[in-house]
Design a protein around this motif. Sequence first.
Motif, short mmCIF file in Angstrom:
data_model
loop_
_atom_site.label_atom_id
_atom_site.label_comp_id
_atom_site.label_asym_id
_atom_site.label_seq_id
_atom_site.Cartn_x
_atom_site.Cartn_y
_atom_site.Cartn_z
N ARG A 134 -18.27 30.50 -64.67
CA ARG A 134 -17.80 31.99 -64.69
C ARG A 134 -16.84 32.28 -65.92
NH1 ARG A 134 -16.41 32.74 -58.23
NH2 ARG A 134 -18.50 32.75 -57.49
N VAL A 135 -16.22 31.14 -66.31
CA VAL A 135 -15.22 31.56 -67.18
C VAL A 135 -15.83 31.58 -68.59
CG1 VAL A 135 -13.36 30.50 -68.81
CG2 VAL A 135 -13.08 30.35 -66.26
N ARG A 136 -16.77 30.89 -68.88
CA ARG A 136 -17.87 31.08 -69.95
C ARG A 136 -18.51 32.40 -70.10
NH1 ARG A 136 -20.52 24.73 -70.27
NH2 ARG A 136 -18.73 23.63 -70.97
N GLY A 137 -18.87 32.67 -68.94
CA GLY A 137 -19.59 34.02 -68.92
C GLY A 137 -18.80 35.09 -69.22
N GLN A 138 -17.43 35.12 -69.03
CA GLN A 138 -16.36 36.19 -69.22
C GLN A 138 -16.02 36.05 -70.67
OE1 GLN A 138 -13.33 35.67 -66.56
NE2 GLN A 138 -14.29 36.15 -64.85
N LEU A 139 -16.13 34.74 -71.20
CA LEU A 139 -15.69 34.70 -72.75
C LEU A 139 -16.76 35.10 -73.41
CD1 LEU A 139 -13.77 31.04 -72.51
CD2 LEU A 139 -12.72 33.50 -72.80
N ARG A 140 -18.03 34.65 -73.00
CA ARG A 140 -18.85 35.33 -73.72
C ARG A 140 -19.24 36.92 -73.71
NH1 ARG A 140 -22.15 32.13 -71.50
NH2 ARG A 140 -21.80 30.39 -73.16
N ALA A 141 -18.96 37.57 -72.81
CA ALA A 141 -18.86 38.97 -72.77
C ALA A 141 -17.91 39.53 -73.58
CB ALA A 141 -18.73 39.30 -71.15
N ILE A 142 -16.62 38.80 -73.78
CA ILE A 142 -15.55 39.22 -74.68
C ILE A 142 -16.18 39.10 -76.11
CG2 ILE A 142 -13.40 38.99 -75.25
CD1 ILE A 142 -12.64 38.24 -72.55
N ASP A 143 -16.68 37.98 -76.47
CA ASP A 143 -17.08 37.51 -77.69
C ASP A 143 -18.30 38.85 -78.17
OD1 ASP A 143 -17.63 36.40 -80.01
OD2 ASP A 143 -19.33 34.91 -78.99
N THR A 144 -19.06 39.18 -77.18
CA THR A 144 -20.15 39.99 -77.68
C THR A 144 -19.63 41.34 -77.72
OG1 THR A 144 -21.68 38.85 -76.36
CG2 THR A 144 -22.37 41.14 -77.04
N ARG A 145 -18.41 41.70 -76.96
CA ARG A 145 -17.93 43.17 -76.99
C ARG A 145 -17.04 43.34 -78.20
NH1 ARG A 145 -15.50 42.58 -72.70
NH2 ARG A 145 -17.01 43.53 -71.31
N LEU A 146 -16.37 42.02 -78.82
CA LEU A 146 -15.50 42.44 -80.13
C LEU A 146 -16.31 42.20 -81.23
CD1 LEU A 146 -12.47 40.10 -78.98
CD2 LEU A 146 -12.74 42.67 -78.74
N GLY A 147 -17.71 41.78 -81.14
CA GLY A 147 -18.35 41.47 -82.41
C GLY A 147 -18.57 42.80 -83.09
N PRO A 148 -19.11 43.88 -82.75
CA PRO A 148 -19.56 45.19 -83.49
C PRO A 148 -18.23 45.63 -84.46
CG PRO A 148 -20.48 45.41 -81.42
CD PRO A 148 -19.53 44.07 -81.43
N PRO A 149 -17.01 45.81 -83.81
CA PRO A 149 -15.65 46.28 -84.37
C PRO A 149 -15.63 45.37 -85.66
CG PRO A 149 -15.34 46.32 -82.16
CD PRO A 149 -16.61 45.54 -82.62
N LEU A 150 -16.06 44.33 -85.61
CA LEU A 150 -15.83 43.30 -86.96
C LEU A 150 -17.16 43.47 -87.96
CD1 LEU A 150 -14.05 40.31 -85.24
CD2 LEU A 150 -12.96 42.00 -86.59
N GLY A 151 -18.09 44.07 -87.54
CA GLY A 151 -19.18 44.07 -88.43
C GLY A 151 -20.41 42.96 -88.03
N TYR A 152 -20.00 42.45 -86.94
CA TYR A 152 -21.09 41.16 -86.47
C TYR A 152 -21.46 41.61 -85.26
CZ TYR A 152 -19.39 39.02 -90.76
OH TYR A 152 -19.07 38.91 -92.25
N ASP A 153 -22.66 40.62 -84.74
CA ASP A 153 -23.10 40.86 -83.25
C ASP A 153 -22.12 40.40 -82.40
OD1 ASP A 153 -25.61 41.82 -84.21
OD2 ASP A 153 -26.51 40.06 -84.46
N THR A 154 -21.39 39.03 -82.71
CA THR A 154 -20.34 38.49 -81.77
C THR A 154 -19.18 38.25 -82.83
OG1 THR A 154 -21.24 36.42 -82.13
CG2 THR A 154 -22.06 37.56 -80.14
N ALA A 155 -18.01 38.17 -82.10
CA ALA A 155 -16.89 37.77 -82.77
C ALA A 155 -16.83 36.34 -83.35
CB ALA A 155 -15.50 37.92 -81.96
N SER A 156 -17.48 35.38 -82.60
CA SER A 156 -17.70 34.03 -83.11
C SER A 156 -18.45 33.97 -84.44
CB SER A 156 -18.44 33.18 -81.84
OG SER A 156 -19.76 33.80 -81.66
N GLU A 157 -19.33 35.07 -84.77
CA GLU A 157 -19.97 34.83 -86.04
C GLU A 157 -18.95 35.22 -87.03
OE1 GLU A 157 -23.33 37.19 -86.48
OE2 GLU A 157 -24.26 36.72 -84.38
N PHE A 158 -18.18 36.01 -86.91
CA PHE A 158 -17.04 36.38 -87.95
C PHE A 158 -15.81 35.22 -88.04
CE2 PHE A 158 -12.78 37.92 -88.71
CZ PHE A 158 -12.92 38.54 -89.99
N LEU A 159 -15.63 34.38 -86.62
CA LEU A 159 -14.67 33.25 -86.86
C LEU A 159 -15.51 32.07 -87.65
CD1 LEU A 159 -13.11 33.55 -83.44
CD2 LEU A 159 -12.29 34.35 -85.47
N ARG A 160 -16.59 32.09 -87.45
CA ARG A 160 -17.31 30.92 -88.35
C ARG A 160 -17.07 30.94 -89.75
NH1 ARG A 160 -21.81 32.05 -84.78
NH2 ARG A 160 -22.01 30.50 -82.93
#
Length: 328
Positions: A87-113
């Motif tokens: 459940r925690v992983r699912g919530q983190l993944r949802a947050i990752d997907t939600r924060l990606g577009p404001p940074l210009g990427y599909d997910t925030a993890s892509e920007f952090l890489r």
Amino acid sequence: MTVTEQEITDYVARVRAALADLPPDRRTELTEDLADHLTEVAAEAEGTLVERLGEPETYAAELRAAAGVGAGGGRNLDQRVATAVVRVRGQLRAIDTRLGPPLGYDTASEFLRLLRPAWWVLRGYLAAMLLTVISTGGSFGVLPRFGGELLAGLIMLVGFVLASIWLGRRSAQLTRWPRSAVQVGSAVLVVFALSALMQAEDRMRYGDYGIDPTSINGPYDQIRDVFVYDSEGRLVENARLFDQNGNPIRLGYPDCEGSVDEYGNPLLRPYPYCPDRPPFGPRGPRLPQAPASTPSASETPIGTPTPSVPSASPSATPSDGPTPTPTS
């Protein structure tokens, strides 16, 4: 809506978590072909796996019934922990997907890489600063020092940065325990960085009051006030100290009455802070100087010859010879 591989992986993980009370071999047997089956289901029609198959826990109950395996007497600890992790992983993944577009990427993890090389360098610097704090007893500045030596600290910094970069490039090849150790060490360094920032903020706020903390190794590290005396032993008030470059030197901290304002901040005042507490007796008035003496008429200047007056004899003695001439 297309089902991604990550959704299939999460669904399988939740099903396995619901079957955590079964023996490992039995659980593996029931979920061995589950990923392939979910891939076929996702390719048949649109919609999420939950919409088509139901919740993973419900699907796990159906697997139990089909295999003739009864439900356990209760959910054991492993099952509860596994379900919570999923459940925690699912919530983190949802947050990752939600924060990606404001940074210009599909997910925030892509920007952090993209920032991983910068983090590798920063991690080496933080490790060097942590060792600096340990080796110097808690004092630190901007550059690392090993035992108070700057050169040794710079050598240590270069070594830690190179080691951090090498470790970061090979982190994907590490096994479970080494990877966990690296993650725990990184978390410790992040906590250390936050505490150092808070301490630096406190130093800046303390310096805004005009009393800069001065670190002096020796008998002067407990200075509270400064008293200046002249050559005659008189206390000098309103004194200010400067170094060879004209920078003011601030030592001590006023703790006497009237040395702080109504907000508790030390006043910007010269030394001494507490003039009524001199260490060498009370303050005395300045002694008047004696006026310069002038020569009087009765005094004879030194070095001036005094003329002698010839003395005449009261009576002359007649004689046959010539009369002698008086001499001085």
